[in-house]
Write an enzyme that holds these catalytic residues in place. Structure first.
Site, PDB file in Angstrom:
ATOM      1  N   CYS A 116     115.720  16.584  27.766  1.00 49.17           N
ATOM      2  CA  CYS A 116     114.805  15.519  28.214  1.00 49.17           C
ATOM      3  C   CYS A 116     113.705  15.209  27.192  1.00 49.17           C
ATOM      4  CB  CYS A 116     114.188  15.876  29.559  1.00 49.17           C
ATOM      5  SG  CYS A 116     115.396  15.861  30.880  1.00 49.17           S
ATOM      6  N   HIS A 256     107.514  11.632  30.813  1.00 48.85           N
ATOM      7  CA  HIS A 256     108.922  11.792  31.175  1.00 48.85           C
ATOM      8  C   HIS A 256     109.035  11.713  32.701  1.00 48.85           C
ATOM      9  CE1 HIS A 256     112.958  13.152  31.495  1.00 48.85           C
ATOM     10  NE2 HIS A 256     112.650  14.332  31.997  1.00 48.85           N
ATOM     11  N   ASN A 286     115.714  10.425  36.998  1.00 48.93           N
ATOM     12  CA  ASN A 286     115.561  11.056  35.685  1.00 48.93           C
ATOM     13  C   ASN A 286     116.748  10.663  34.794  1.00 48.93           C
ATOM     14  OD1 ASN A 286     115.362  12.741  33.488  1.00 48.93           O
ATOM     15  ND2 ASN A 286     114.969  14.601  34.658  1.00 48.93           N
TER      16      ASN A 286
HETATM   17  O1  UT7 Z   1     113.819  16.631  33.279  1.00 50.84           O
HETATM   18  C1  UT7 Z   1     114.084  17.936  32.893  1.00 50.84           C
HETATM   19  C2  UT7 Z   1     113.231  18.892  33.575  1.00 50.84           C
HETATM   20  N1  UT7 Z   1     113.534  18.936  34.994  1.00 50.84           N
HETATM   21  C3  UT7 Z   1     112.532  18.980  35.864  1.00 50.84           C
HETATM   22  O2  UT7 Z   1     111.400  18.859  35.479  1.00 50.84           O
HETATM   23  C4  UT7 Z   1     112.854  19.241  37.329  1.00 50.84           C
HETATM   24  C5  UT7 Z   1     111.935  20.281  37.876  1.00 50.84           C
HETATM   25  N2  UT7 Z   1     112.182  20.652  39.250  1.00 50.84           N
HETATM   26  C6  UT7 Z   1     111.974  19.830  40.312  1.00 50.84           C
HETATM   27  O3  UT7 Z   1     111.657  18.685  40.136  1.00 50.84           O
HETATM   28  C7  UT7 Z   1     112.071  20.414  41.695  1.00 50.84           C
HETATM   29  O4  UT7 Z   1     112.173  21.808  41.614  1.00 50.84           O
HETATM   30  C8  UT7 Z   1     113.242  19.860  42.541  1.00 50.84           C
HETATM   31  C9  UT7 Z   1     112.995  18.395  42.880  1.00 50.84           C
HETATM   32  C10 UT7 Z   1     114.552  19.992  41.773  1.00 50.84           C
HETATM   33  C11 UT7 Z   1     113.349  20.632  43.846  1.00 50.84           C
HETATM   34  O5  UT7 Z   1     112.119  20.592  44.537  1.00 50.84           O
HETATM   35  P1  UT7 Z   1     111.457  21.930  45.096  1.00 50.84           P
HETATM   36  O6  UT7 Z   1     110.238  21.505  45.793  1.00 50.84           O
HETATM   37  O7  UT7 Z   1     111.313  22.886  43.967  1.00 50.84           O
HETATM   38  O8  UT7 Z   1     112.511  22.405  46.150  1.00 50.84           O
HETATM   39  P2  UT7 Z   1     113.259  23.802  46.243  1.00 50.84           P
HETATM   40  O9  UT7 Z   1     114.368  23.872  45.255  1.00 50.84           O
HETATM   41  O10 UT7 Z   1     112.263  24.903  46.261  1.00 50.84           O
HETATM   42  O11 UT7 Z   1     113.860  23.697  47.690  1.00 50.84           O
HETATM   43  C12 UT7 Z   1     113.048  23.674  48.871  1.00 50.84           C
HETATM   44  C13 UT7 Z   1     113.945  23.560  50.080  1.00 50.84           C
HETATM   45  C14 UT7 Z   1     115.052  24.597  50.095  1.00 50.84           C
HETATM   46  O12 UT7 Z   1     115.259  24.976  51.441  1.00 50.84           O
HETATM   47  P3  UT7 Z   1     114.659  26.344  52.014  1.00 50.84           P
HETATM   48  O13 UT7 Z   1     115.225  27.421  51.169  1.00 50.84           O
HETATM   49  O14 UT7 Z   1     113.156  26.212  51.859  1.00 50.84           O
HETATM   50  O15 UT7 Z   1     115.129  26.342  53.425  1.00 50.84           O
HETATM   51  C15 UT7 Z   1     116.247  23.853  49.570  1.00 50.84           C
HETATM   52  O16 UT7 Z   1     117.456  24.398  50.022  1.00 50.84           O
HETATM   53  O17 UT7 Z   1     114.593  22.280  50.083  1.00 50.84           O
HETATM   54  C16 UT7 Z   1     116.026  22.463  50.123  1.00 50.84           C
HETATM   55  N3  UT7 Z   1     116.650  21.444  49.301  1.00 50.84           N
HETATM   56  C17 UT7 Z   1     116.959  20.220  49.767  1.00 50.84           C
HETATM   57  N4  UT7 Z   1     116.820  19.655  50.977  1.00 50.84           N
HETATM   58  C18 UT7 Z   1     117.220  18.368  51.131  1.00 50.84           C
HETATM   59  C19 UT7 Z   1     116.983  21.496  47.993  1.00 50.84           C
HETATM   60  N5  UT7 Z   1     117.509  20.337  47.594  1.00 50.84           N
HETATM   61  C20 UT7 Z   1     117.513  19.520  48.675  1.00 50.84           C
HETATM   62  C21 UT7 Z   1     117.931  18.192  48.887  1.00 50.84           C
HETATM   63  N6  UT7 Z   1     117.736  17.659  50.130  1.00 50.84           N
HETATM   64  N7  UT7 Z   1     118.453  17.421  47.923  1.00 50.84           N
END
Ligand code: UT7
Length: 331
Positions: A116, A256, A286
């Site tokens: 990225c 970004h 993204n």
């Molecule tokens: O561009 C290159 C660099 N990339 C980035 O900068 C991306 C960085 N990361 C992020 O933007 C975030 O970590 C994400 C958007 C990918 C995820 O957000 P998060 O707030 O970190 O969510 P998480 O992975 O901690 O998941 C929270 C909850 C989980 O459920 P439990 O374990 O709390 O019950 C996941 O299973 O949300 C659940 N979850 C979803 N729910 C609905 C994960 N993905 C989804 C989804 N829809 N698509």
């Protein structure tokens, strides 16, 4: 002797027609519009559906848009750089094909990969050639067909990425506009947290790698998020400090587009008002190497000669950094 500056003199862009909305994703994986919107800010992304078209197609369209707008003779281009994480082919240069297709027959060309951060690093490369006096017209294109490496049954990644391309022409500027300073970093610790495991020299393609879905992007979102928030904000703050830029002097933050929460944290750290933050994540998601030039193309009409722009990016590797650039033309 005054330093030769490398300025952006034109921009162009392209996104494919097909719109993958949050509503459509709800029919593909266990997710919902509310979750995606509140966690990322993304509403829809563009997808290149044609099976026989790769990243080069996106790059060529963006370059052609720039060439047409600028009325640029492609024969005058010295160098074509394609910043991408999804080249058409692994060995043959995508940039070489793009250069030929746009008629840049006098140029040499190569690809540049820093996930990225590819476009941000590419800005540094393009500017260095100009500042050194080696070349006069460097076309930098950021393009990615992310849909080619996404697993559309993995809700952790398929909701984030989209396809697109943007292009910027770098030329010498004798009024002092252009790239002023850069702070670029990398840390190999990151390669376990955001990667495509197979298909490279470490793990060549095999029946097993296909069966194990190792040709798709894997991301430990939480870890990447933590590194991205602190490093992108730190880098942007450092560029401001080093150039004695106050929050009022910064005209635009060009961040970004990975996640609205990372963008907000960077703006907050810089203390710049949200009205000065370029943002189109809701429309495109993204697009990896294409986010920064897509922002420039979307905001080109609002940019004025002399505007102070702070770019910031973070990506796989890890790679990250910030660039301070002054805008060189009124649209
Ligand atoms: O561009 C290159 C660099 N990339 C980035 O900068 C991306 C960085 N990361 C992020 O933007 C975030 O970590 C994400 C958007 C990918 C995820 O957000 P998060 O707030 O970190 O969510 P998480 O992975 O901690 O998941 C929270 C909850 C989980 O459920 P439990 O374990 O709390 O019950 C996941 O299973 O949300 C659940 N979850 C979803 N729910 C609905 C994960 N993905 C989804 C989804 N829809 N698509």
């Amino acid at each position: 002797m005054t330093k030769l500056h490398a300025a952006i003199s034109a921009v162009g862009s392209y996104v494919p027609e097909f719109v993958l909305t949050n509503a459509l994703l709800e029919t593909m994986v266990e997710t919902n519009d509310e979750w995606i919107t509140s966690r990322t800010g993304i509403k829809e992304r563009r997808i290149l559906k044609d099976k026989d078209k790769g990243t080069s197609y996106l790059a060529i369209q963006a370059a052609k848009d720039l060439i047409e707008k600028k009325q640029l003779d492609p024969h005058s281009i010295d160098l074509v750089l394609v910043a991408t994480a999804t080249p058409d082919l692994l060995v043959a240069s995508t940039a070489a094909y793009v250069a030929s297709e746009i008629g840049a027959i006098n140029a040499f060309s190569y690809d540049l990969q820093a996930a990225c951060s590819s476009f941000l690093y590419g800005m540094s490369t393009a500017a260095a050639y100009i500042e050194a006096g080696r070349y006069k017209k460097v076309l930098l294109i950021g393009a990615d067909k992310m849909s080619s490496i996404i697993d559309y049954s993995d809700r952790a990644t398929c909701i984030i990425f989209g396809d697109g391309a943007g292009a910027a022409l770098f030329e010498p500027n004798n009024e002092g506009y252009g790239l002023q300073d850069e702070y670029l970093r990398s840390d190999g610790i990151g390669r376990n947290f955001l990667k495509m495991e197979a298909g490279g020299s470490l793990l060549p393609a095999s029946i097993e790698t296909v069966q194990n879905k190792q040709h798709h992007v894997y991301q430990d979102g939480k870890t990447v998020f933590k590194f991205a928030v602190s490093n992108m904000a730190d880098a942007a703050a450092k560029i401001m400090e080093r150039n004695a830029l106050t929050k009022d002097q910064v005209d635009w933050l060009v961040p970004h587009q990975a996640n609205n929460r990372i963008i907000d944290a960077t703006a907050k750290r810089m203390e710049v008002d949200t009205s000065k933050v370029m943002n189109n994540i809701a429309k495109y998601g993204n697009t990896t190497s294409a986010t920064l030039p897509l922002l420039l193309a979307d905001y080109e009409n609002q940019l004025k000669k002399g505007d102070k722009l702070v770019f910031a990016a973070f990506g796989g590797g890890f790679t990250w950094g910030s660039i301070y650039l002054t805008w060189a033309y009124d649209n």
